[in-house]
Scaffold this motif. Sequence first.
Motif, PDB file in Angstrom:
ATOM      1  N   PRO A   1      -3.672 -19.931  12.568  1.00  0.00           N
ATOM      2  CA  PRO A   1      -4.979 -19.493  13.107  1.00  0.00           C
ATOM      3  C   PRO A   1      -4.841 -18.226  13.949  1.00  0.00           C
ATOM      4  O   PRO A   1      -5.694 -17.339  13.906  1.00  0.00           O
ATOM      5  N   PHE A   2      -3.731 -18.103  14.687  1.00  0.00           N
ATOM      6  CA  PHE A   2      -3.494 -16.905  15.505  1.00  0.00           C
ATOM      7  C   PHE A   2      -3.391 -15.673  14.598  1.00  0.00           C
ATOM      8  O   PHE A   2      -3.964 -14.613  14.888  1.00  0.00           O
ATOM      9  N   LEU A   3      -2.697 -15.859  13.476  1.00  0.00           N
ATOM     10  CA  LEU A   3      -2.539 -14.750  12.535  1.00  0.00           C
ATOM     11  C   LEU A   3      -3.895 -14.322  11.962  1.00  0.00           C
ATOM     12  O   LEU A   3      -4.199 -13.134  11.857  1.00  0.00           O
ATOM     13  N   VAL A   4      -4.734 -15.318  11.647  1.00  0.00           N
ATOM     14  CA  VAL A   4      -6.055 -14.990  11.106  1.00  0.00           C
ATOM     15  C   VAL A   4      -6.861 -14.221  12.159  1.00  0.00           C
ATOM     16  O   VAL A   4      -7.526 -13.225  11.855  1.00  0.00           O
ATOM     17  N   LEU A   5      -6.769 -14.674  13.395  1.00  0.00           N
ATOM     18  CA  LEU A   5      -7.483 -13.992  14.476  1.00  0.00           C
ATOM     19  C   LEU A   5      -7.012 -12.533  14.593  1.00  0.00           C
ATOM     20  O   LEU A   5      -7.816 -11.609  14.672  1.00  0.00           O
ATOM     21  N   LEU A   6      -5.692 -12.348  14.576  1.00  0.00           N
ATOM     22  CA  LEU A   6      -5.144 -10.994  14.688  1.00  0.00           C
ATOM     23  C   LEU A   6      -5.643 -10.104  13.554  1.00  0.00           C
ATOM     24  O   LEU A   6      -6.086  -8.974  13.785  1.00  0.00           O
ATOM     25  N   VAL A   7      -5.603 -10.634  12.351  1.00  0.00           N
ATOM     26  CA  VAL A   7      -5.986  -9.793  11.219  1.00  0.00           C
ATOM     27  C   VAL A   7      -7.486  -9.472  11.290  1.00  0.00           C
ATOM     28  O   VAL A   7      -7.913  -8.356  10.976  1.00  0.00           O
ATOM     29  N   LEU A   8      -8.284 -10.428  11.770  1.00  0.00           N
ATOM     30  CA  LEU A   8      -9.726 -10.164  11.887  1.00  0.00           C
ATOM     31  C   LEU A   8     -10.010  -9.093  12.936  1.00  0.00           C
ATOM     32  O   LEU A   8     -10.829  -8.194  12.723  1.00  0.00           O
TER      33      LEU A   8
END
Length: 452
Positions: A180-187
């Motif tokens: 989820p952290f990775l998704v947040l970063l990419v967003l």
Amino acid sequence: MATTKQTTFSSNLGVIMAAVGSAVGLGNIWRFPYTCGKYGGGAFLIVYLCFVFLLGATLMMSEFVIGRRTQHTPVKAFQSLHPKRAWGAVGLLGLITSFFILSQYLVLSGWTTNYVWDAITGTLASLGTDAGNISNYFAAFSTSGSRPVITLIVFSIICLVIILCGVQKGIENVSKVLMPFLVLLVLVLCVRSLTLPGAGKGLEYLFSPDFSKLTGEGVLAALGQALFSLSVGMGVMIVYGSYMPLNDNIFKTAMWITACDTLIAVLAGVAIFPAVFSCGFDPAGGPGLVFCVLPNVFNTMGGAGVIFSTLFFLLLVVAAMTSAISLLEALTAALHEHTSMGRTFSAVLFFLLSTALGVLFAMSVGPLSHITVGHAHLTLFDFVDRLNSIYLPPICSLLTIIFFGWFMTEKDVKDELSNHGTVKIGYYRLFRLLSRYVAPLALLLVLITGIF
Ligand code: PFF
């Protein structure tokens, strides 16, 4: 068929997070965007989507079936599904491939880890917007020998610690936080990139279909990328399949993983190209894009560039880490199963071996660049890169799918896909067609063209 084994992921969500963690890696955030742009944007994307959902997912499902059916790591898994024990060699080849990929992956992960540090400390920002300056910095760093080795070791120690915490407490829990952290970063990076002036050009490069650029080479690159991106053909998904709860729906799980992996690859492109075009840079391929073009892009953003470059390199490290963990876990679990060595000992042993080989590859970019292989005088790093992209993964994938399609009994396959008759498998005929004919032929083609 299945024997009971203690280690499993705790839930379907855990399986999905860990497998997405393995699938989403440097391949998505770095290789996919530039390959997509290079071979015709939207045109490449259409072909990629067909390959990843039809062939990549088929391979992933076949590995999950083999792993969960047998509850074994690759070598024993193949051996226990067929009277000819020689099939175990396919599992062994997969593990050898995992080992080489891990060692090479550690080099790139070490570079990325170093760049997180450089971004936080302002070193990257201090290079300004002179492209020559930034490229020289990268060249000096990557050939320096010492820093790439130190950051490689730091990265692999973190991976080892996570493995030592166990399958549920280590891999599963870390994946549940990091994904989820990775998704947040990419967003966050997508929003920044899309709100830059002239961002539309980047989107055009990435998405508008240009069929003239989609050569035969591009089609093969799409298939190779689909397989690498889903982490199939190396036994990793066999091991993760053996950790899958018995009531999980293999088809749905594979579709979720494939969809998440693809979405993140596309989002990475959206985060990168609009920013690159907005700043007037050429979208370079390979390491140049990540280590030379992007730092320049961030530096044109002024003070905020420090934050965005830190977030971007952190994104890469997180993605690389969950992939490296899956490779180390496959090796650890296999050694643990085959010998009387404990899990800790197996993990430490493979950590030491892959780190040592990774250090050798890292040095071969700099101080050991005089050591070359073959007529083409490839450095050790380039040699292993070739092995890992052209030869080993397609061979392993091909042998795995031939075994699955032609040598495993239909009863075993159907039983496992349907959870012993409790889940409908309306897709079965298509799946069988793909796994017996389409996937083997496509893989054979990739292999032959790759070699010749
Ligand atoms: N799927 C990873 C990526 O896209 O970077 C790479 C990878 C990880 C390949 C694990 C194979 C593997 F077993």
